[in-house]
Design an enzyme around this catalytic site. Structure first.
Site, PDB file in Angstrom:
ATOM      1  CB  SER A  44      37.425  30.926  42.879  1.00 55.25           C
ATOM      2  OG  SER A  44      35.617  30.551  42.755  1.00 55.25           O
ATOM      3  CG  ASP A  45      31.912  34.543  40.983  1.00 58.17           C
ATOM      4  OD1 ASP A  45      32.572  35.880  42.118  1.00 58.17           O
ATOM      5  OD2 ASP A  45      31.269  35.179  40.687  1.00 58.17           O
ATOM      6  CE  LYS A  46      29.661  35.470  48.265  1.00 60.49           C
ATOM      7  NZ  LYS A  46      28.032  34.632  48.487  1.00 60.49           N
TER       8      LYS A  46
ATOM      9  CB  VAL B 119      37.831  37.951  42.857  1.00 61.84           C
ATOM     10  CG1 VAL B 119      37.638  39.093  42.247  1.00 61.84           C
ATOM     11  CG2 VAL B 119      39.546  36.794  42.816  1.00 61.84           C
TER      12      VAL B 119
END
Length: 656
Positions: A375-377, A602
C-alpha cells in the site's frame, strides 16, 4: 546541432516544422537541450503554426491537417464485446468441456439404448447444468462490463478552457490538438503533454504517473507538463505538444493493456482436478468396457459361436459401452462448476454493495489468494489532509489538534503574536479561502497550505479581512532550493512588512529576534534558540512536518524590484503538521494479519515519518524492517531472499 533534426516531408507540406515524435521526445524526456535547439517554447509554438496569445486557427483544413500529422487526443480502446462473446469465454472452462463431451456421448448412447425421450434424460440434465453455469457467468460479466462502460462515459465528460482564434472557450479534452493554448487552474487534470507558457506558483501532482504525492514545481526553467497529472497549486497557460497514445499517459495505458487474460489460481486448480478426474474416470471406463467385452467373447468361445455375431450381441456391446459412459459421467462432478459460479456471483453482488466493482466474475476469488498487500502511504493509509496538530508561539508549545484546543491556544498567546501570526498565514500563502456554489467555505491549495489556512480560521482569523487590510507588493513562491517562501505587504498605516515561511531550521537561522510570552519583541538569545531547536526536534521525532513563520519590519522605503530581505527576521512561531491516518486503517491491517496477509507500506516519504505512520497503522512491528530504495537495490539475490519476508516499509523515489 539544429541541423541534426530533419523535418519530414509530409509534416512540412502540412505547414508545420516539427513532427510528433520529436515533440514527444522533448516533453517525455524532459530534454532541455533539445528544447533550446528548437527555440524554447516560442520556437515550438512557431513550428506548430500557433500563437501563444491567440491559439490555433480553427479553419477546417488546418484542423484536419493537425489531426492527420499529430493524431487526436483519444486513447485506443478495444471494441465493446457482445453478450455472445462472454458466453463463448465462459464455455472455455476445462470442466465444462469434459462435461460437454460426456453429455454428447450420453445422449447418443441413451437414445440408441432406450429411445427418445427416455434415453435422453441423463444427457439433457448435464446440458442443463452446463447452460446454467455458462449463462450465470456470462450474464454477471456482461452486466459488469456495461457498468464499467457507463463509468468510462462519465469520465469522458471533461472540458477544458482553451484559446482558439484569440477567443477563450471551453472544449472537450478529446478535441485538443497540438498547438492549442490551454488554461489550467488548481484541481485541473493536465489533458495532454505540453509546455509551460506562463503562470504563477504552479505545482503539479504527478502521483498518477510516479506514485509520489510530493508536488513538482513547473516554471520556465522546468516547463514540462505530463498528461494525467494534476494541478495542485497555482495557474498557468500550457502549449499542447503531444496528444493521445503518444503522451506519457497513453503509453502507460498501452503497457497496462498488453497483459493477457491469465487464469486465476482457483480456475487453474479446478481445471487440474477436472482433468485428473476425467482421466481416472476414462481409465476405469475403458477397463470396465474391456472386461465386459472379454466376458462376452469368452462365452461365445465356449459356445462355439465366436464367428457368428447377431443383433443381440451388438446390442449387448452397446450396453457395455453405455456402462462405460455412465462411469465417466458419474466421475466428473457437474455440480462443482455450478457451485463455484454461484458462490462467485454471490461474492460479486456483495462486493457491489460495498461499492467495489469487479470487472470479471472469476476475479472475485483472486483476493482470497492474496498473501501480500503493498500500500502507498499518502492518501491511502493517510487522509492526505494535512492538519496542524502542535504549535509553539511566544515560547508556548501546545496541542492544537481540535477546534477547542486551537481556540484555547489562541486566547493564551499575546495579541501581537496572534495578529502577526494570522497576517502571515493569510498573506504569505499559495492557497486561498473561497466560498463555493453551496455557500460553504472551501480551502484551495496544497495540503500544507490548506493545513495552515485551516489553523488560521480555527484561531478566529478572517482571510478576506486580513488581505483587504494590507496590499501584497511582492511574492517569492516556495521552491526546493530555498525551502521557504516570502511575501512583502504594504501596511494600512504606511510602511512595509515582509513575511517568511518555510523549513524550520532555515527560517530560524534568518531570525535574530522573537516575540516573548508578554508579546514583546526581544533579541533571540542562546536559551531561546536552544528552546526553539528542541521544539523542532521534538515535533520532528513525532513525525510532524515543521514550519517556522517569521516577519520583518522593512520601513517606508521598498521597491517591488528589490529582493525580499534574507535576514533580520522576528520569529513568530513553529507549527507541526501531520497527515492523519485514515479511520479504520489500523483495524483493517489487523484483520489482514489475522487472515495471514502481510501488509507492507511502499512510499517515497521521509524514513522517520514513514516508520512512525507504519507503526501507528500496525504495519511496522518489532521484528519488521524499514528500508530505503537505494539500499534495497544494492542487495544481492541471496540477501534479498532473506530480507524480503521481513520488509514492512519500503521507500522508493520518483523518476523526476
Amino acid at each position: 546541432m539544429s541541423s541534426d533534426y530533419v523535418v519530414p516531408k509530409e509534416v512540412e507540406e502540412a505547414g508545420f516544422q516539427i513532427c510528433a515524435d520529436e515533440l514527444g521526445s522533448i516533453v517525455e524526456g524532459h530534454d532541455v537541450k533539445k528544447l533550446k535547439i528548437h527555440g524554447e517554447v516560442e520556437g515550438i509554438a512557431e513550428k506548430l503554426s500557433t500563437s501563444i496569445n491567440d491559439g490555433i486557427s480553427t479553419s477546417e483544413d488546418l484542423v484536419n491537417g493537425r489531426k492527420e500529422i499529430y493524431g487526436i487526443n483519444k486513447f485506443t480502446e478495444s471494441p465493446p464485446r457482445g453478450f455472445l462473446v462472454f458466453v463463448w469465454e465462459a464455455l472455455q472452462d476445462m470442466t465444462l468441456m469434459i462435461l460437454g463431451v460426456c453429455a454428447l456421448v450420453s445422449l447418443i448412447v441413451g437414445i440408441a439404448m432406450e429411445g427418445w425421450p427416455k434415453g435422453s434424460h441423463d444427457g439433457l440434465g448435464i446440458v442443463a447444468s452446463i447452460l446454467l453455469v455458462v449463462f450465470v457467468t456470462a450474464t454477471s460479466d456482461y452486466k459488469q462490463s456495461l457498468q464499467f462502460k457507463d463509468l468510462d462515459r462519465e469520465k469522458k465528460k471533461i472540458t477544458v478552457q482553451v484559446t482558439r482564434n484569440a477567443v477563450r472557450q471551453k472544449i472537450s479534452i478529446y478535441d485538443l490538438l497540438p498547438g492549442d493554448i490551454v488554461h489550467l487552474f488548481i484541481g485541473d487534470q493536465v489533458p495532454a503533454d505540453g509546455l509551460f507558457v506562463s503562470g504563477f506558483s504552479v505545482l503539479i501532482n504527478e502521483s498518477s504517473l510516479t506514485g509520489e504525492s510530493e508536488p513538482v514545481n513547473v516554471n520556465a526553467a522546468n516547463p514540462f507538463l505530463l498528461s494525467g497529472t494534476k494541478v495542485q497549486d497555482g495557474s498557468c497557460k500550457m502549449l499542447v505538444t503531444t496528444v493521445g497514445m503518444r503522451t506519457q499517459w497513453g503509453k502507460l495505458m498501452a503497457t497496462l493493456s498488453e497483459g493477457g487474460d491469465d487464469e486465476t489460481p482457483l480456475q487453474v486448480k479446478l481445471n487440474g482436478v477436472a482433468t485428473i478426474i476425467g482421466k481416472i474416470g476414462l481409465f476405469f471406463a475403458v477397463v470396465t468396457f474391456a472386461v465386459l467385452v472379454q466376458g462376452l467373447c469368452n462365452r461365445k468361445l465356449r459356445e462355439g459361436t465366436h464367428w457368428i455375431w447377431s443383433g443381440d450381441d451388438a446390442r449387448e456391446m452397446l450396453e457395455f459401452f453405455a456402462v462405460a459412459v455412465t462411469i465417466v459421467v458419474v466421475a466428473v462432478p457437474e455440480g462443482l462448476p455450478l457451485a463455484v459460479t454461484l458462490s462467485l456471483a454471490f461474492a460479486m453482488k456483495k462486493m457491489m454493495n460495498d461499492k467495489a466493482l469487479v470487472r470479471n466474475l472469476a476475479a472475485c476469488e483472486t483476493m482470497g489468494s492474496s498473501t501480500t498487500i503493498c500500500s502507498d502511504k499518502t492518501g491511502t493509509l493517510t487522509t492526505n489532509h494535512m492538519t496542524v496538530v502542535k504549535a509553539c508561539v511566544s515560547g508556548e508549545a501546545r496541542e492544537v489538534g481540535s477546534s477547542e484546543s486551537t481556540t484555547s491556544f489562541g486566547s493564551a498567546i499575546p495579541d501581537l503574536a496572534k495578529s502577526v501570526l494570522l497576517e502571515s498565514i493569510f498573506n504569505n500563502t499559495g492557497g486561498e479561502v473561497v466560498v463555493n456554489e453551496e455557500r460553504k467555505v472551501q480551502i484551495l491549495g496544497t495540503p500544507t497550505e490548506t493545513a495552515l489556512l485551516e489553523f488560521g480560521l480555527l484561531l478566529g482569523g478572517d482571510s478576506r479581512q486580513k488581505r483587504e487590510k494590507s496590499k501584497i507588493v511582492k511574492v517569492e513562491p516556495f521552491n526546493s532550493t530555498k525551502k521557504r517562501m516570502g511575501v512583502v505587504i504594504e501596511l494600512p498605516n504606511g510602511g512595509f512588512r515582509a513575511h517568511c515561511k518555510g523549513a524550520s531550521e532555515i527560517v530560524l537561522a534568518t531570525c535574530d529576534k522573537v516575540i516573548d510570552s508578554n508579546g514583546v519583541v526581544v533579541p533571540l538569545d542562546e536559551a531561546s534558540i536552544n528552546h526553539l531547536n528542541d521544539t523542532i526536534e521534538r515535533f520532528a521525532s513525532e513525525s510532524l512536518r515543521t514550519l517556522c513563520l517569521a516577519y520583518l519590519e522593512i520601513g517606508n522605503e521598498y521597491s517591488d524590484e528589490s529582493p525580499i530581505p534574507s535576514k533580520g527576521y522576528t520569529c513568530i512561531g513553529i507549527v507541526g503538521i501531520k497527515d492523519p491516518v485514515r479511520p479504520g486503517v489500523k483495524e483493517s491491517v489487523a484483520i489482514c494479519r489475522s487472515a495471514g496477509i502481510v501488509v507492507r507500506m511502499v512510499t517515497g516519504d521521509n524514513l522517520t515519518t514513514a516508520k512512525a505512520i507504519a507503526r501507528e497503522c500496525g504495519i511496522l512491528t518489532d521484528d519488521g524492517i524499514a528500508i530505503e530504495g537505494p539500499a534495497f537495490r544494492e542487495k544481492s539475490e541471496e540477501e534479498l531472499q532473506e530480507l524480503i519476508p521481513k520488509i514492512q516499509v519500503h521507500l522508493i523515489f520518483s523518476f523526476h
